[in-house]
Motif scaffolding. Structure first.
Motif, PDB file in Angstrom:
ATOM      1  N   MET A  18       0.841  -1.194   0.000  1.00 11.77           N
ATOM      2  CA  MET A  18       0.000   0.000   0.000  1.00 11.77           C
ATOM      3  C   MET A  18       0.881   1.251   0.000  1.00 11.77           C
ATOM      4  SD  MET A  18      -1.383   2.714   1.892  1.00 11.77           S
ATOM      5  CE  MET A  18      -0.702   2.276   3.459  1.00 11.77           C
ATOM      6  N   ASN A  19       1.936   1.265   0.794  1.00 10.36           N
ATOM      7  CA  ASN A  19       2.852   2.410   0.830  1.00 10.36           C
ATOM      8  C   ASN A  19       3.504   2.643  -0.526  1.00 10.36           C
ATOM      9  OD1 ASN A  19       2.635   3.611   3.326  1.00 10.36           O
ATOM     10  ND2 ASN A  19       4.195   2.323   4.260  1.00 10.36           N
ATOM     11  N   ALA A  20       3.916   1.581  -1.191  1.00 12.78           N
ATOM     12  CA  ALA A  20       4.543   1.719  -2.512  1.00 12.78           C
ATOM     13  C   ALA A  20       3.555   2.313  -3.513  1.00 12.78           C
ATOM     14  CB  ALA A  20       5.054   0.368  -2.999  1.00 12.78           C
ATOM     15  N   ALA A  21       2.320   1.832  -3.515  1.00 18.59           N
ATOM     16  CA  ALA A  21       1.304   2.368  -4.428  1.00 18.59           C
ATOM     17  C   ALA A  21       0.995   3.822  -4.086  1.00 18.59           C
ATOM     18  CB  ALA A  21       0.033   1.522  -4.351  1.00 18.59           C
ATOM     19  N   TRP A  22       0.898   4.142  -2.810  1.00 18.32           N
ATOM     20  CA  TRP A  22       0.613   5.511  -2.359  1.00 18.32           C
ATOM     21  C   TRP A  22       1.717   6.465  -2.806  1.00 18.32           C
ATOM     22  CZ3 TRP A  22      -3.324   8.116  -0.111  1.00 18.32           C
ATOM     23  CH2 TRP A  22      -3.053   9.317   0.509  1.00 18.32           C
ATOM     24  N   GLU A  23       2.965   6.088  -2.561  1.00 16.93           N
ATOM     25  CA  GLU A  23       4.096   6.949  -2.908  1.00 16.93           C
ATOM     26  C   GLU A  23       4.219   7.152  -4.418  1.00 16.93           C
ATOM     27  OE1 GLU A  23       7.449   5.289  -0.864  1.00 16.93           O
ATOM     28  OE2 GLU A  23       6.590   5.774   1.091  1.00 16.93           O
ATOM     29  N   ALA A  24       3.845   6.147  -5.204  1.00 12.16           N
ATOM     30  CA  ALA A  24       3.885   6.280  -6.662  1.00 12.16           C
ATOM     31  C   ALA A  24       2.760   7.183  -7.165  1.00 12.16           C
ATOM     32  CB  ALA A  24       3.782   4.906  -7.314  1.00 12.16           C
ATOM     33  N   TRP A  25       1.660   7.264  -6.423  1.00 11.42           N
ATOM     34  CA  TRP A  25       0.472   7.999  -6.866  1.00 11.42           C
ATOM     35  C   TRP A  25       0.437   9.445  -6.379  1.00 11.42           C
ATOM     36  CZ3 TRP A  25      -3.906   9.550  -3.823  1.00 11.42           C
ATOM     37  CH2 TRP A  25      -4.963  10.022  -4.578  1.00 11.42           C
ATOM     38  N   ILE A  26       0.853   9.697  -5.153  1.00  7.42           N
ATOM     39  CA  ILE A  26       0.695  11.028  -4.550  1.00  7.42           C
ATOM     40  C   ILE A  26       1.851  11.948  -4.970  1.00  7.42           C
ATOM     41  CG2 ILE A  26       1.887  10.636  -2.351  1.00  7.42           C
ATOM     42  CD1 ILE A  26      -1.526  12.217  -2.593  1.00  7.42           C
ATOM     43  N   PRO A  27       1.576  13.182  -5.379  1.00  3.68           N
ATOM     44  CA  PRO A  27       2.662  14.103  -5.732  1.00  3.68           C
ATOM     45  C   PRO A  27       3.502  14.464  -4.500  1.00  3.68           C
ATOM     46  CG  PRO A  27       0.520  14.936  -6.491  1.00  3.68           C
ATOM     47  CD  PRO A  27       0.262  13.759  -5.602  1.00  3.68           C
ATOM     48  N   GLU A  28       4.804  14.550  -4.667  1.00  4.69           N
ATOM     49  CA  GLU A  28       5.705  14.844  -3.543  1.00  4.69           C
ATOM     50  C   GLU A  28       5.412  16.183  -2.880  1.00  4.69           C
ATOM     51  OE1 GLU A  28       9.895  14.357  -4.183  1.00  4.69           O
ATOM     52  OE2 GLU A  28       9.581  12.534  -5.351  1.00  4.69           O
ATOM     53  N   ASP A  29       4.914  17.153  -3.636  1.00  5.03           N
ATOM     54  CA  ASP A  29       4.663  18.482  -3.084  1.00  5.03           C
ATOM     55  C   ASP A  29       3.240  18.663  -2.560  1.00  5.03           C
ATOM     56  OD1 ASP A  29       3.434  18.395  -5.559  1.00  5.03           O
ATOM     57  OD2 ASP A  29       4.034  20.420  -6.124  1.00  5.03           O
ATOM     58  N   ALA A  30       2.473  17.573  -2.499  1.00  2.75           N
ATOM     59  CA  ALA A  30       1.072  17.673  -2.053  1.00  2.75           C
ATOM     60  C   ALA A  30       0.676  16.492  -1.168  1.00  2.75           C
ATOM     61  CB  ALA A  30       0.158  17.771  -3.259  1.00  2.75           C
ATOM     62  N   VAL A  31       1.559  16.075  -0.287  1.00  2.95           N
ATOM     63  CA  VAL A  31       1.283  14.911   0.560  1.00  2.95           C
ATOM     64  C   VAL A  31       0.338  15.308   1.696  1.00  2.95           C
ATOM     65  CG1 VAL A  31       2.306  13.144   2.028  1.00  2.95           C
ATOM     66  CG2 VAL A  31       3.541  13.945   0.011  1.00  2.95           C
ATOM     67  N   PRO A  32      -0.835  14.675   1.765  1.00  2.00           N
ATOM     68  CA  PRO A  32      -1.781  14.989   2.837  1.00  2.00           C
ATOM     69  C   PRO A  32      -1.425  14.237   4.120  1.00  2.00           C
ATOM     70  CG  PRO A  32      -2.702  13.295   1.452  1.00  2.00           C
ATOM     71  CD  PRO A  32      -1.380  13.693   0.833  1.00  2.00           C
ATOM     72  N   THR A  33      -2.061  14.617   5.217  1.00  2.00           N
ATOM     73  CA  THR A  33      -1.918  13.800   6.424  1.00  2.00           C
ATOM     74  C   THR A  33      -2.585  12.462   6.144  1.00  2.00           C
ATOM     75  OG1 THR A  33      -3.962  14.649   7.375  1.00  2.00           O
ATOM     76  CG2 THR A  33      -1.920  15.796   7.958  1.00  2.00           C
ATOM     77  N   ARG A  34      -2.093  11.424   6.823  1.00  2.00           N
ATOM     78  CA  ARG A  34      -2.613  10.083   6.547  1.00  2.00           C
ATOM     79  C   ARG A  34      -2.591   9.245   7.804  1.00  2.00           C
ATOM     80  NH1 ARG A  34       0.761   5.926   2.948  1.00  2.00           N
ATOM     81  NH2 ARG A  34       1.310   5.050   4.965  1.00  2.00           N
ATOM     82  N   ALA A  35      -3.630   8.441   7.967  1.00  2.00           N
ATOM     83  CA  ALA A  35      -3.674   7.446   9.029  1.00  2.00           C
ATOM     84  C   ALA A  35      -3.972   6.100   8.377  1.00  2.00           C
ATOM     85  CB  ALA A  35      -4.754   7.783  10.044  1.00  2.00           C
ATOM     86  N   THR A  36      -3.278   5.065   8.819  1.00  3.23           N
ATOM     87  CA  THR A  36      -3.494   3.721   8.284  1.00  3.23           C
ATOM     88  C   THR A  36      -3.661   2.761   9.448  1.00  3.23           C
ATOM     89  OG1 THR A  36      -2.045   4.247   6.417  1.00  3.23           O
ATOM     90  CG2 THR A  36      -2.546   1.928   6.773  1.00  3.23           C
ATOM     91  N   CYS A  37      -4.685   1.914   9.363  1.00  6.27           N
ATOM     92  CA  CYS A  37      -4.908   0.921  10.414  1.00  6.27           C
ATOM     93  C   CYS A  37      -5.502  -0.346   9.803  1.00  6.27           C
ATOM     94  CB  CYS A  37      -5.804   1.478  11.513  1.00  6.27           C
ATOM     95  SG  CYS A  37      -7.445   1.910  10.964  1.00  6.27           S
ATOM     96  N   GLU A  38      -5.639  -1.358  10.617  1.00  6.11           N
ATOM     97  CA  GLU A  38      -6.223  -2.627  10.194  1.00  6.11           C
ATOM     98  C   GLU A  38      -7.663  -2.686  10.666  1.00  6.11           C
ATOM     99  OE1 GLU A  38      -4.109  -6.672  10.236  1.00  6.11           O
ATOM    100  OE2 GLU A  38      -5.263  -6.635  12.106  1.00  6.11           O
ATOM    101  N   ALA A  39      -8.543  -3.230   9.809  1.00  7.82           N
ATOM    102  CA  ALA A  39      -9.955  -3.315  10.172  1.00  7.82           C
ATOM    103  C   ALA A  39     -10.628  -4.458   9.432  1.00  7.82           C
ATOM    104  CB  ALA A  39     -10.659  -2.013   9.838  1.00  7.82           C
TER     105      ALA A  39
END
Length: 56
Positions: A18-39
């Motif tokens: 998920m982190n790899a896909a997120w980093e490839a998709w999100i622009p470096e200059d526009a990274v939002p706050t993020r929370a990740t958990c299991e559910a």
């Protein structure tokens, strides 16, 4: 995008991917706050659910 909430079915198995896909998709200059958990997700076949808050 202001923030993202990410829920993974299995955080141990899917967090790195998920982190790899997120980093490839999100622009470096526009990274939002993020929370990740299991559910336990809505359907057994789902691996991830994401809620995004954005402003125009």
């Amino acid at each position: 995008m202001l923030s993202a909430q990410i829920w993974l079915k299995d955080i141990d198995q899917d967090f790195a991917g998920m982190n790899a896909a997120w980093e490839a998709w999100i622009p470096e200059d526009a990274v939002p706050t993020r929370a990740t958990c299991e559910a336990k997700l809505a359907h057994p076949e789902l691996l991830v659910e994401i809620i995004v808050t954005a402003a125009v």
